[in-house]
Every structure is written in structure tokens, then in C-alpha cells.
Design an enzyme around this catalytic site. Structure first.
Site, PDB file in Angstrom:
ATOM      1  N   ASP A 287      46.087  77.680 -17.088  1.00  0.00           N
ATOM      2  CA  ASP A 287      46.620  77.864 -15.756  1.00  0.00           C
ATOM      3  C   ASP A 287      48.084  77.789 -15.756  1.00  0.00           C
ATOM      4  OD1 ASP A 287      47.013  75.144 -15.633  1.00  0.00           O
ATOM      5  OD2 ASP A 287      46.051  74.875 -13.909  1.00  0.00           O
ATOM      6  N   HIS A 288      48.660  78.049 -14.642  1.00  0.00           N
ATOM      7  CA  HIS A 288      50.184  77.914 -14.543  1.00  0.00           C
ATOM      8  C   HIS A 288      50.725  76.817 -15.003  1.00  0.00           C
ATOM      9  CE1 HIS A 288      48.228  76.267 -10.772  1.00  0.00           C
ATOM     10  NE2 HIS A 288      49.283  75.367 -10.751  1.00  0.00           N
TER      11      HIS A 288
ATOM     12  N   THR B  63      46.610  68.477 -16.344  1.00  0.00           N
ATOM     13  CA  THR B  63      46.079  67.120 -17.119  1.00  0.00           C
ATOM     14  C   THR B  63      45.181  67.453 -18.236  1.00  0.00           C
ATOM     15  OG1 THR B  63      44.303  67.092 -15.612  1.00  0.00           O
ATOM     16  CG2 THR B  63      46.336  65.968 -15.056  1.00  0.00           C
ATOM     17  N   GLY B  64      44.510  68.561 -18.267  1.00  0.00           N
ATOM     18  CA  GLY B  64      43.372  68.963 -19.149  1.00  0.00           C
ATOM     19  C   GLY B  64      42.022  68.537 -18.702  1.00  0.00           C
ATOM     20  N   ILE B  65      42.108  67.839 -17.573  1.00  0.00           N
ATOM     21  CA  ILE B  65      41.071  67.363 -17.077  1.00  0.00           C
ATOM     22  C   ILE B  65      40.002  68.344 -16.401  1.00  0.00           C
ATOM     23  CG2 ILE B  65      39.726  65.725 -15.065  1.00  0.00           C
ATOM     24  CD1 ILE B  65      42.112  63.824 -15.701  1.00  0.00           C
TER      25      ILE B  65
ATOM     26  N   MET C 173      39.996  71.646 -16.728  1.00  0.00           N
ATOM     27  CA  MET C 173      39.753  72.728 -17.726  1.00  0.00           C
ATOM     28  C   MET C 173      38.421  71.881 -18.419  1.00  0.00           C
ATOM     29  SD  MET C 173      41.242  75.706 -18.155  1.00  0.00           S
ATOM     30  CE  MET C 173      42.504  76.468 -17.902  1.00  0.00           C
TER      31      MET C 173
ATOM     32  N   ARG D 298      24.625  61.872 -39.496  1.00  0.00           N
ATOM     33  CA  ARG D 298      24.115  61.233 -38.215  1.00  0.00           C
ATOM     34  C   ARG D 298      24.855  61.922 -36.845  1.00  0.00           C
ATOM     35  NH1 ARG D 298      28.335  58.252 -40.055  1.00  0.00           N
ATOM     36  NH2 ARG D 298      29.563  57.081 -38.606  1.00  0.00           N
TER      37      ARG D 298
HETATM   38  C1  RB5 Z   1      47.474  72.298 -11.040  1.00  0.00           C
HETATM   39  O1  RB5 Z   1      48.326  71.865 -10.034  1.00  0.00           O
HETATM   40  C2  RB5 Z   1      46.349  71.281 -11.634  1.00  0.00           C
HETATM   41  O2  RB5 Z   1      45.529  70.687 -10.705  1.00  0.00           O
HETATM   42  C3  RB5 Z   1      45.650  71.695 -12.880  1.00  0.00           C
HETATM   43  O3  RB5 Z   1      46.473  72.237 -13.867  1.00  0.00           O
HETATM   44  C4  RB5 Z   1      44.804  70.748 -13.660  1.00  0.00           C
HETATM   45  O4  RB5 Z   1      45.777  69.590 -14.297  1.00  0.00           O
HETATM   46  C5  RB5 Z   1      43.772  70.350 -12.891  1.00  0.00           C
HETATM   47  O5  RB5 Z   1      42.685  69.292 -13.609  1.00  0.00           O
END
Ligand code: RB5
Length: 149
Positions: free
Chosen positions: A8-9, A67-69, A71, A132
Site C-alpha cells: 500500500d502507500h 506495520t505488516g499486520i 497485509m 515434522r
Molecule cells: C496505512 O495507514 C496503514 O494502516 C497500513 O499500511 C497498515 O499498517 C495496516 O495494517
């Protein structure tokens, strides 16, 4: 290796950097976007990378948001995807050795380019150990296939 990348951005700058460290002779990179720092929604790009990997159109995926969260949550909804959110080298290697992660997720607002580069190189070059760990992954696969959620 065919690698689908997306962001994303908030992950745009790091995604562009990562493309630059994947040599064309070694990897075929498909960039699903985003293509500018303008605000977009991370699921649009994370899900498309995950879909390509699950469909066999790419061998691996690399996705980046702030944060990667977000995604990670999105990509792991796609059947057959094992997306690993990685911010250190140990986890980068373990996510391949033990989890056979097929999508790497990075936090563009969490780690710097130098660490991200080492993580990507480690993640791409580390093999799954099988044994395993394969049985454990199969339990997840069976759950995905047989559970009506
Ligand atoms: C965008 O502001 C932010 O929320 C996104 O990049 C991401 O961190 C979401 O988990």
C-alpha cells in the site's frame, strides 16, 4: 524464482527498494502495485499477491504495508497461503525452515531498508526443512480444506 510484490502507500517506498535488490537474472518480479505514495487500501494489493501465489502464478510473494499486520491478516485468508510477518533475521530464516512461508510480509514503517534487504535475502535463500514441520503444515491445510467457516 517468480516473485509477486505489492504494497500500500505506507509500504510503497520499501517495496520499490526491494524490487531493486532482486536481480532480473535470478528472479522474475511481478509488481501488482501500488505505484505511488497516494493513499490506497492494503487488502487490494495483499490479496492479489496472495492469490497469485496460491494459484501458482508466482512462486513466492513479498508484501509491505505500514506495520505488516493488515497485509498479514489479508494474505492469510487466502487458501494455501502461509504469510509470515518478519522484522528480524532469525524469524526470516525460521519462517522458511519451519513454516515453509510462501509470502513474506514487511512493515515499511517498522524496519529500515538495510534490515529489510537482509531479511529478503535470507528468506529467499532458506529452504524448508520438511520432516515434522510438514505434518504440522498439513494439519493447517486439512483445517482449511475441511472446515466450513
Ligand atoms: C496505512 O495507514 C496503514 O494502516 C497500513 O499500511 C497498515 O499498517 C495496516 O495494517
Amino acid at each position: 524464482m517468480k516473485i509477486a510484490v505489492g504494497s500500500d502507500h505506507a509500504g510503497f517506498e520499501l517495496k520499490e527498494y526491494i524490487k531493486g535488490i532482486l536481480p532480473p537474472g535470478e528472479h522474475e518480479v511481478a509488481d501488482v502495485g501500488t505505484h505511488s505514495p497516494e493513499s490506497v487500501d492494503y487488502p487490494d494489493f495483499g490479496l492479489e499477491v496472495a492469490r497469485r501465489v496460491a494459484a501458482g502464478e508466482a512462486d513466492r510473494g513479498i508484501i509491505v504495508c505500514g506495520t505488516g499486520i493488515g497485509m498479514s491478516i489479508a494474505a492469510n485468508k487466502v487458501r494455501g497461503i502461509r504469510a509470515a510477518l518478519v522484522n528480524d533475521l532469525y524469524t526470516a530464516a525460521q519462517s522458511r525452515r519451519h513454516n515453509d512461508a510462501n509470502v513474506l510480509v514487511l512493515g515499511g514503517r517498522v524496519i529500515g531498508k538495510g534490515l529489510a534487504e537482509e531479511i529478503v535475502k535470507t528468506w529467499l535463500s532458506t529452504e524448508f526443512e520438511g520432516g515434522r514441520h510438514l505434518g504440522r503444515i498439513r494439519k493447517i491445510d486439512d483445517f482449511e480444506k475441511n472446515t466450513d467457516r
